[in-house]
Design a protein around this motif. Sequence first.
Motif, PDB file in Angstrom:
ATOM      1  N   ALA A 111       0.806  -1.220   0.000  1.00  0.00           N
ATOM      2  CA  ALA A 111       0.000   0.000   0.000  1.00  0.00           C
ATOM      3  C   ALA A 111       0.839   1.271   0.000  1.00  0.00           C
ATOM      4  O   ALA A 111       0.291   2.375   0.090  1.00  0.00           O
ATOM      5  CB  ALA A 111      -0.931   0.008   1.212  1.00  0.00           C
ATOM      6  N   ALA A 112       2.150   1.136  -0.150  1.00  0.00           N
ATOM      7  CA  ALA A 112       3.039   2.304  -0.054  1.00  0.00           C
ATOM      8  C   ALA A 112       2.702   3.361  -1.103  1.00  0.00           C
ATOM      9  O   ALA A 112       2.588   4.557  -0.794  1.00  0.00           O
ATOM     10  CB  ALA A 112       4.494   1.863  -0.182  1.00  0.00           C
ATOM     11  N   ASP A 113       2.534   2.955  -2.356  1.00  0.00           N
ATOM     12  CA  ASP A 113       2.198   3.920  -3.413  1.00  0.00           C
ATOM     13  C   ASP A 113       0.828   4.542  -3.164  1.00  0.00           C
ATOM     14  O   ASP A 113       0.623   5.740  -3.394  1.00  0.00           O
ATOM     15  CB  ASP A 113       2.220   3.231  -4.774  1.00  0.00           C
ATOM     16  N   PHE A 114      -0.107   3.728  -2.703  1.00  0.00           N
ATOM     17  CA  PHE A 114      -1.450   4.220  -2.385  1.00  0.00           C
ATOM     18  C   PHE A 114      -1.385   5.316  -1.325  1.00  0.00           C
ATOM     19  O   PHE A 114      -2.062   6.356  -1.436  1.00  0.00           O
ATOM     20  CB  PHE A 114      -2.304   3.049  -1.902  1.00  0.00           C
ATOM     21  N   MET A 115      -0.550   5.144  -0.304  1.00  0.00           N
ATOM     22  CA  MET A 115      -0.469   6.124   0.776  1.00  0.00           C
ATOM     23  C   MET A 115       0.162   7.436   0.326  1.00  0.00           C
ATOM     24  O   MET A 115      -0.100   8.493   0.918  1.00  0.00           O
ATOM     25  CB  MET A 115       0.307   5.531   1.953  1.00  0.00           C
ATOM     26  N   THR A 116       0.980   7.401  -0.729  1.00  0.00           N
ATOM     27  CA  THR A 116       1.574   8.648  -1.231  1.00  0.00           C
ATOM     28  C   THR A 116       0.531   9.540  -1.893  1.00  0.00           C
ATOM     29  O   THR A 116       0.791  10.721  -2.146  1.00  0.00           O
ATOM     30  CB  THR A 116       2.704   8.355  -2.239  1.00  0.00           C
ATOM     31  N   GLN A 117      -0.646   8.991  -2.189  1.00  0.00           N
ATOM     32  CA  GLN A 117      -1.700   9.772  -2.823  1.00  0.00           C
ATOM     33  C   GLN A 117      -2.461  10.644  -1.827  1.00  0.00           C
ATOM     34  O   GLN A 117      -3.293  11.458  -2.222  1.00  0.00           O
ATOM     35  CB  GLN A 117      -2.677   8.833  -3.528  1.00  0.00           C
ATOM     36  N   ALA A 118      -2.195  10.456  -0.546  1.00  0.00           N
ATOM     37  CA  ALA A 118      -2.940  11.171   0.495  1.00  0.00           C
ATOM     38  C   ALA A 118      -2.166  12.387   0.995  1.00  0.00           C
ATOM     39  O   ALA A 118      -0.935  12.462   0.899  1.00  0.00           O
ATOM     40  CB  ALA A 118      -3.225  10.238   1.663  1.00  0.00           C
ATOM     41  N   ARG A 119      -2.912  13.317   1.537  1.00  0.00           N
ATOM     42  CA  ARG A 119      -2.332  14.402   2.322  1.00  0.00           C
ATOM     43  C   ARG A 119      -2.415  13.972   3.785  1.00  0.00           C
ATOM     44  O   ARG A 119      -3.463  13.505   4.245  1.00  0.00           O
ATOM     45  CB  ARG A 119      -3.100  15.702   2.110  1.00  0.00           C
ATOM     46  N   HIS A 120      -1.329  14.133   4.520  1.00  0.00           N
ATOM     47  CA  HIS A 120      -1.241  13.601   5.874  1.00  0.00           C
ATOM     48  C   HIS A 120      -1.288  14.734   6.893  1.00  0.00           C
ATOM     49  O   HIS A 120      -0.541  15.706   6.786  1.00  0.00           O
ATOM     50  CB  HIS A 120       0.040  12.784   6.029  1.00  0.00           C
ATOM     51  N   HIS A 121      -2.156  14.601   7.867  1.00  0.00           N
ATOM     52  CA  HIS A 121      -2.364  15.645   8.869  1.00  0.00           C
ATOM     53  C   HIS A 121      -2.193  15.053  10.269  1.00  0.00           C
ATOM     54  O   HIS A 121      -2.843  14.063  10.606  1.00  0.00           O
ATOM     55  CB  HIS A 121      -3.773  16.230   8.754  1.00  0.00           C
ATOM     56  N   ARG A 122      -1.333  15.652  11.058  1.00  0.00           N
ATOM     57  CA  ARG A 122      -1.173  15.222  12.446  1.00  0.00           C
ATOM     58  C   ARG A 122      -1.986  16.162  13.332  1.00  0.00           C
ATOM     59  O   ARG A 122      -1.707  17.362  13.407  1.00  0.00           O
ATOM     60  CB  ARG A 122       0.305  15.231  12.864  1.00  0.00           C
ATOM     61  N   ARG A 155      -5.563  -3.318  16.088  1.00  0.00           N
ATOM     62  CA  ARG A 155      -4.387  -3.842  15.400  1.00  0.00           C
ATOM     63  C   ARG A 155      -4.543  -3.716  13.877  1.00  0.00           C
ATOM     64  O   ARG A 155      -4.277  -4.640  13.107  1.00  0.00           O
ATOM     65  CB  ARG A 155      -4.106  -5.292  15.790  1.00  0.00           C
ATOM     66  N   SER A 156      -4.967  -2.565  13.457  1.00  0.00           N
ATOM     67  CA  SER A 156      -5.169  -2.291  12.047  1.00  0.00           C
ATOM     68  C   SER A 156      -4.652  -0.890  11.752  1.00  0.00           C
ATOM     69  O   SER A 156      -4.065  -0.245  12.616  1.00  0.00           O
ATOM     70  CB  SER A 156      -6.657  -2.434  11.691  1.00  0.00           C
ATOM     71  N   ARG A 157      -4.876  -0.414  10.542  1.00  0.00           N
ATOM     72  CA  ARG A 157      -4.385   0.902  10.148  1.00  0.00           C
ATOM     73  C   ARG A 157      -4.989   1.264   8.800  1.00  0.00           C
ATOM     74  O   ARG A 157      -5.662   0.448   8.171  1.00  0.00           O
ATOM     75  CB  ARG A 157      -2.856   0.911  10.097  1.00  0.00           C
ATOM     76  N   THR A 158      -4.747   2.486   8.355  1.00  0.00           N
ATOM     77  CA  THR A 158      -5.352   2.971   7.114  1.00  0.00           C
ATOM     78  C   THR A 158      -5.035   2.085   5.924  1.00  0.00           C
ATOM     79  O   THR A 158      -5.899   1.855   5.060  1.00  0.00           O
ATOM     80  CB  THR A 158      -4.881   4.413   6.840  1.00  0.00           C
ATOM     81  N   GLU A 159      -3.811   1.548   5.845  1.00  0.00           N
ATOM     82  CA  GLU A 159      -3.439   0.734   4.689  1.00  0.00           C
ATOM     83  C   GLU A 159      -4.386  -0.436   4.469  1.00  0.00           C
ATOM     84  O   GLU A 159      -4.652  -0.827   3.330  1.00  0.00           O
ATOM     85  CB  GLU A 159      -2.007   0.199   4.853  1.00  0.00           C
ATOM     86  N   TYR A 160      -4.914  -1.002   5.555  1.00  0.00           N
ATOM     87  CA  TYR A 160      -5.776  -2.172   5.440  1.00  0.00           C
ATOM     88  C   TYR A 160      -7.185  -1.803   4.959  1.00  0.00           C
ATOM     89  O   TYR A 160      -7.959  -2.687   4.601  1.00  0.00           O
ATOM     90  CB  TYR A 160      -5.890  -2.895   6.785  1.00  0.00           C
ATOM     91  N   MET A 161      -7.503  -0.511   4.943  1.00  0.00           N
ATOM     92  CA  MET A 161      -8.817  -0.042   4.510  1.00  0.00           C
ATOM     93  C   MET A 161      -8.796   0.416   3.052  1.00  0.00           C
ATOM     94  O   MET A 161      -9.728   1.071   2.584  1.00  0.00           O
ATOM     95  CB  MET A 161      -9.274   1.113   5.418  1.00  0.00           C
ATOM     96  N   ARG A 162      -7.764   0.046   2.335  1.00  0.00           N
ATOM     97  CA  ARG A 162      -7.529   0.569   0.992  1.00  0.00           C
ATOM     98  C   ARG A 162      -8.710   0.357   0.041  1.00  0.00           C
ATOM     99  O   ARG A 162      -9.106   1.276  -0.678  1.00  0.00           O
ATOM    100  CB  ARG A 162      -6.263  -0.084   0.415  1.00  0.00           C
TER     101      ARG A 162
END
Length: 299
Positions: A52-63, A95-102
């Motif tokens: 999911a690495a390429d998929f995550m680069t498509q997002a804007r990340h906000h902390r 025990r999950s994260r955004t990548e698993y919701m792709r």
Amino acid sequence: MASFGLKVIRGTFGVAEHVAPRLTGRAAFELFCRTPHEKSLSEGERRAIDRAADFMTQARHHRLKTRTGCVMVHEFRPEPGRAAAGTVLVIHGWRSRTEYMRTLIEAYRDAGYKVVSLDLPGHGQSQGRRLTLVSAVDAARVAGEWFGPFAAIVGHSFGGAVAANAVAGSIRNIPRLAAGRLVLIAAPSSLPAIFADFSRMLNVGSRSQAAMADRVERIAGRPFTGDRQLASTPLPTLVIHAPDDREVSAEHARLYTRAGDHVRLYWADGLGHRRILADRGVAERAVGFVAGRLEPSLQ
């Protein structure tokens, strides 16, 4: 084979259940709230993150800052030039994260929605090593302040419990989260269901489990009973569940439907608890419900 440390813990909890169940329940609750260290990820989990690495680069990340720390929110926008149909908040499970919701995220984005995916405290790219229902709902509150109101909130497993509590405003001192619709995927409807697998693994007895639930109730302000919460919150809701789910019994899906006619149930046959997230048919059903293109009947 269980490790020596796990055997010792199981033996201790087994004895303490008969001696001091309330103390044991509090200790078990603190262990339950401790989130896994990134080094403990399985090979399968690491491969899923890498894919999911390429998929995550498509997002804007906000902390974003919550009452207990900082959480990461990933913002996926529709294709350039396409007007957003609204914003959907996606919340993963334990025990999950955004990548698993792709699969779900891509389906909503392709349908013209802006998708905001929350990494819960102690998960994904969010800070901390502790997660409770209260801190999770507070994280959803913060996401709502920045990106809401939402056309819908979509939650899987524990994330579904978070979504139900957030829209019902059931956590003390945390305002109700505004949303047009709710999608609950493989979601538990009560705290005992959330604690069940963990308790079996550590040999936590029934009286200690009750003490765990009491601990959460004291922190949150009221018990978590999903069907009652949805009954008092007549939000159009789609419950998606697999009859063969071994982690969260299908009975919890049936309980949600008792909340009223505003709750619809779709059985995702044969997809278990986790495979359900990668199924495109499930994603299409979830998108269609939010878009108002279909209203699945009770099954």
